[in-house]
Design a protein around this motif. Structure first.
Motif, PDB file in Angstrom:
ATOM      1  N   ASP A 118       0.815  -1.221   0.000  1.00 43.14           N
ATOM      2  CA  ASP A 118       0.000   0.000   0.000  1.00 43.14           C
ATOM      3  C   ASP A 118       0.851   1.274   0.000  1.00 43.14           C
ATOM      4  OD1 ASP A 118      -2.052  -1.783   0.112  1.00 43.14           O
ATOM      5  OD2 ASP A 118      -2.432  -1.531   2.258  1.00 43.14           O
ATOM      6  N   GLN A 119       2.018   1.217   0.617  1.00 41.92           N
ATOM      7  CA  GLN A 119       2.840   2.443   0.706  1.00 41.92           C
ATOM      8  C   GLN A 119       4.088   2.397  -0.163  1.00 41.92           C
ATOM      9  OE1 GLN A 119       3.439   2.899   4.948  1.00 41.92           O
ATOM     10  NE2 GLN A 119       1.281   2.389   5.200  1.00 41.92           N
ATOM     11  N   HIS A 120       4.501   1.216  -0.574  1.00 45.33           N
ATOM     12  CA  HIS A 120       5.768   1.121  -1.315  1.00 45.33           C
ATOM     13  C   HIS A 120       5.602   0.426  -2.663  1.00 45.33           C
ATOM     14  CE1 HIS A 120       7.912   2.826   2.055  1.00 45.33           C
ATOM     15  NE2 HIS A 120       7.171   2.068   2.837  1.00 45.33           N
ATOM     16  N   LYS A 121       4.349   0.378  -3.152  1.00 43.02           N
ATOM     17  CA  LYS A 121       4.079  -0.071  -4.519  1.00 43.02           C
ATOM     18  C   LYS A 121       4.654  -1.442  -4.835  1.00 43.02           C
ATOM     19  CE  LYS A 121       3.771   4.470  -6.807  1.00 43.02           C
ATOM     20  NZ  LYS A 121       3.551   5.308  -5.659  1.00 43.02           N
ATOM     21  N   ALA A 122       4.606  -2.359  -3.864  1.00 42.59           N
ATOM     22  CA  ALA A 122       5.121  -3.703  -4.150  1.00 42.59           C
ATOM     23  C   ALA A 122       4.319  -4.330  -5.288  1.00 42.59           C
ATOM     24  CB  ALA A 122       5.032  -4.588  -2.906  1.00 42.59           C
ATOM     25  N   HIS A 123       5.023  -5.054  -6.114  1.00 37.62           N
ATOM     26  CA  HIS A 123       4.395  -5.837  -7.181  1.00 37.62           C
ATOM     27  C   HIS A 123       4.224  -7.286  -6.705  1.00 37.62           C
ATOM     28  CE1 HIS A 123       3.993  -8.080 -10.905  1.00 37.62           C
ATOM     29  NE2 HIS A 123       5.132  -8.679 -10.682  1.00 37.62           N
ATOM     30  N   ARG A 124       5.222  -7.775  -5.956  1.00 42.97           N
ATOM     31  CA  ARG A 124       5.226  -9.187  -5.550  1.00 42.97           C
ATOM     32  C   ARG A 124       5.993  -9.294  -4.235  1.00 42.97           C
ATOM     33  NH1 ARG A 124       5.526 -14.612  -7.889  1.00 42.97           N
ATOM     34  NH2 ARG A 124       7.491 -15.600  -7.337  1.00 42.97           N
ATOM     35  N   VAL A 125       5.444 -10.066  -3.296  1.00 43.83           N
ATOM     36  CA  VAL A 125       6.121 -10.347  -2.031  1.00 43.83           C
ATOM     37  C   VAL A 125       6.227 -11.859  -1.902  1.00 43.83           C
ATOM     38  CG1 VAL A 125       6.053 -10.086   0.479  1.00 43.83           C
ATOM     39  CG2 VAL A 125       5.265  -8.204  -0.978  1.00 43.83           C
ATOM     40  N   THR A 126       7.433 -12.338  -1.620  1.00 41.69           N
ATOM     41  CA  THR A 126       7.682 -13.776  -1.619  1.00 41.69           C
ATOM     42  C   THR A 126       8.193 -14.255  -0.263  1.00 41.69           C
ATOM     43  OG1 THR A 126      10.024 -13.678  -2.229  1.00 41.69           O
ATOM     44  CG2 THR A 126       8.433 -13.562  -4.042  1.00 41.69           C
ATOM     45  N   ALA A 127       8.148 -15.567  -0.078  1.00 40.43           N
ATOM     46  CA  ALA A 127       8.803 -16.192   1.081  1.00 40.43           C
ATOM     47  C   ALA A 127       9.301 -17.558   0.630  1.00 40.43           C
ATOM     48  CB  ALA A 127       7.822 -16.343   2.241  1.00 40.43           C
ATOM     49  N   GLU A 128      10.454 -17.944   1.135  1.00 38.18           N
ATOM     50  CA  GLU A 128      10.978 -19.291   0.874  1.00 38.18           C
ATOM     51  C   GLU A 128      11.082 -19.997   2.212  1.00 38.18           C
ATOM     52  OE1 GLU A 128      15.209 -20.369  -0.272  1.00 38.18           O
ATOM     53  OE2 GLU A 128      14.170 -20.557  -2.190  1.00 38.18           O
ATOM     54  N   THR A 129      10.497 -21.175   2.304  1.00 37.08           N
ATOM     55  CA  THR A 129      10.435 -21.845   3.604  1.00 37.08           C
ATOM     56  C   THR A 129      10.853 -23.301   3.495  1.00 37.08           C
ATOM     57  OG1 THR A 129       8.119 -22.543   3.302  1.00 37.08           O
ATOM     58  CG2 THR A 129       8.478 -20.365   4.282  1.00 37.08           C
ATOM     59  N   ASP A 130      11.275 -23.849   4.626  1.00 34.87           N
ATOM     60  CA  ASP A 130      11.554 -25.281   4.728  1.00 34.87           C
ATOM     61  C   ASP A 130      10.208 -26.009   4.640  1.00 34.87           C
ATOM     62  OD1 ASP A 130      11.988 -27.889   5.976  1.00 34.87           O
ATOM     63  OD2 ASP A 130      13.905 -27.087   6.669  1.00 34.87           O
ATOM     64  N   ALA A 131      10.121 -26.984   3.761  1.00 36.02           N
ATOM     65  CA  ALA A 131       8.828 -27.645   3.525  1.00 36.02           C
ATOM     66  C   ALA A 131       8.290 -28.354   4.776  1.00 36.02           C
ATOM     67  CB  ALA A 131       8.965 -28.639   2.377  1.00 36.02           C
ATOM     68  N   ARG A 132       9.156 -28.623   5.742  1.00 36.20           N
ATOM     69  CA  ARG A 132       8.691 -29.293   6.978  1.00 36.20           C
ATOM     70  C   ARG A 132       8.045 -28.297   7.939  1.00 36.20           C
ATOM     71  NH1 ARG A 132      14.521 -31.422   8.552  1.00 36.20           N
ATOM     72  NH2 ARG A 132      14.816 -29.218   8.034  1.00 36.20           N
ATOM     73  N   ASN A 133       8.171 -27.005   7.650  1.00 35.28           N
ATOM     74  CA  ASN A 133       7.749 -25.979   8.603  1.00 35.28           C
ATOM     75  C   ASN A 133       6.243 -25.674   8.432  1.00 35.28           C
ATOM     76  OD1 ASN A 133       7.504 -23.783  10.297  1.00 35.28           O
ATOM     77  ND2 ASN A 133       9.353 -22.752   9.565  1.00 35.28           N
ATOM     78  N   ASP A 134       5.431 -26.527   9.068  1.00 35.06           N
ATOM     79  CA  ASP A 134       3.971 -26.392   8.922  1.00 35.06           C
ATOM     80  C   ASP A 134       3.461 -25.057   9.466  1.00 35.06           C
ATOM     81  OD1 ASP A 134       3.830 -28.922   7.837  1.00 35.06           O
ATOM     82  OD2 ASP A 134       3.516 -29.879   9.791  1.00 35.06           O
ATOM     83  N   ALA A 135       4.102 -24.567  10.531  1.00 33.94           N
ATOM     84  CA  ALA A 135       3.613 -23.330  11.162  1.00 33.94           C
ATOM     85  C   ALA A 135       3.704 -22.160  10.190  1.00 33.94           C
ATOM     86  CB  ALA A 135       4.411 -23.033  12.429  1.00 33.94           C
ATOM     87  N   VAL A 136       4.857 -22.027   9.523  1.00 31.72           N
ATOM     88  CA  VAL A 136       4.978 -20.872   8.620  1.00 31.72           C
ATOM     89  C   VAL A 136       4.107 -21.073   7.379  1.00 31.72           C
ATOM     90  CG1 VAL A 136       7.032 -21.505   7.250  1.00 31.72           C
ATOM     91  CG2 VAL A 136       6.598 -19.123   7.828  1.00 31.72           C
ATOM     92  N   GLY A 137       3.932 -22.313   6.958  1.00 38.83           N
ATOM     93  CA  GLY A 137       3.025 -22.574   5.829  1.00 38.83           C
ATOM     94  C   GLY A 137       1.609 -22.120   6.156  1.00 38.83           C
TER      95      GLY A 137
END
Ligand SMILES: CC(C)(COP(=O)(O)OP(=O)(O)OC[C@H]1O[C@@H](n2cnc3c(N)ncnc32)[C@H](O)[C@@H]1OP(=O)(O)O)[C@@H](O)C(=O)NCCC(=O)NCCS
Length: 175
Positions: A118-137
């Motif tokens: 909303d304030q910095h005109k992001a086009h895309r925001v990503t995250a890379e996670t360990d596939a075992r990490n159910d909490a962050v998923g």
């Protein structure tokens, strides 16, 4: 910069946070799926804080660690990486073990992602996670991130092959 949510104030991590930050990084719970060890020390925190960029969003290819305070208590942090693609940011999040499952991750990461769009005109925001990490998923899914793929056994991490999940939300997903 400072972002206020209903419960939290989110602003760059400073040396006033060094002890609380070290205390929750130095746990198996937070270190398990991340790039530090449970032996994380005050000098590791000092080095990270001293190397913090001065702006939000950080300069291209830089990472900024934002502290999440509830009153005077550091309950976690959100990390923002400005990638080399225009208007594209990567995020990470850690919540102190004693504050997990209270909606801290959702409220804090949600506010940072909203500020990027909303304030910095992001086009895309990503995250890379360990596939075992159910909490962050679960957290990313609840914030509208799309699971874009899994690189199978792609990373030799802490002595074993682990799979990496890619997540992203686009500005157009939010409209
Ligand atoms: C991942 C992490 C940040 C989640 O933070 P949190 O504050 O506990 O999450 P919240 O309470 O905001 O929960 C958000 C959603 O995820 C779900 N969730 C949280 N922890 C979960 C778990 N262990 N298992 C399954 N679902 C979980 C919640 O139920 C909630 O779902 P809802 O929105 O549908 O109700 C926290 O577990 C953490 O710090 N883990 C260690 C560090 C880490 O691995 N970070 C990720 C690196 S990118």
């Amino acid at each position: 910069m400072s972002i206020k949510t209903a419960r939290f104030t989110i602003s760059p991590l400073t040396s006033a946070d060094r002890e609380a930050f070290t205390a929750y990084r130095a746990t198996e719970d937070t270190a398990r799926y991340q790039g530090w060890e449970a032996s994380y020390s005050l000098s590791d925190a000092d080095e990270l804080i001293a190397g913090q960029p001065a702006s939000f969003p950080p300069p291209e290819d830089g990472w900024l660690q934002l502290a999440v305070h509830e009153g005077s208590v550091l309950v976690g942090d959100v990390a923002v990486h400005t990638t080399t693609q225009p208007n594209t940011y990567e995020v990470g999040v850690t919540v102190a073990p004693e504050h997990q499952r209270r909606g801290v991750g959702k409220e804090a990461l949600g506010a940072v992602v909203a500020a990027l769009f909303d304030q910095h005109k992001a086009h895309r925001v990503t995250a890379e996670t360990d596939a075992r990490n159910d909490a962050v998923g679960a957290l990313l899914k609840s914030l509208g991130f799309v699971h874009e793929g899994r690189a199978r056994e792609a990373d030799f991490f802490k002595g074993e092959w682990v799979s990496l999940d890619s997540w992203a939300v686009l500005a157009s997903d939010r409209r």
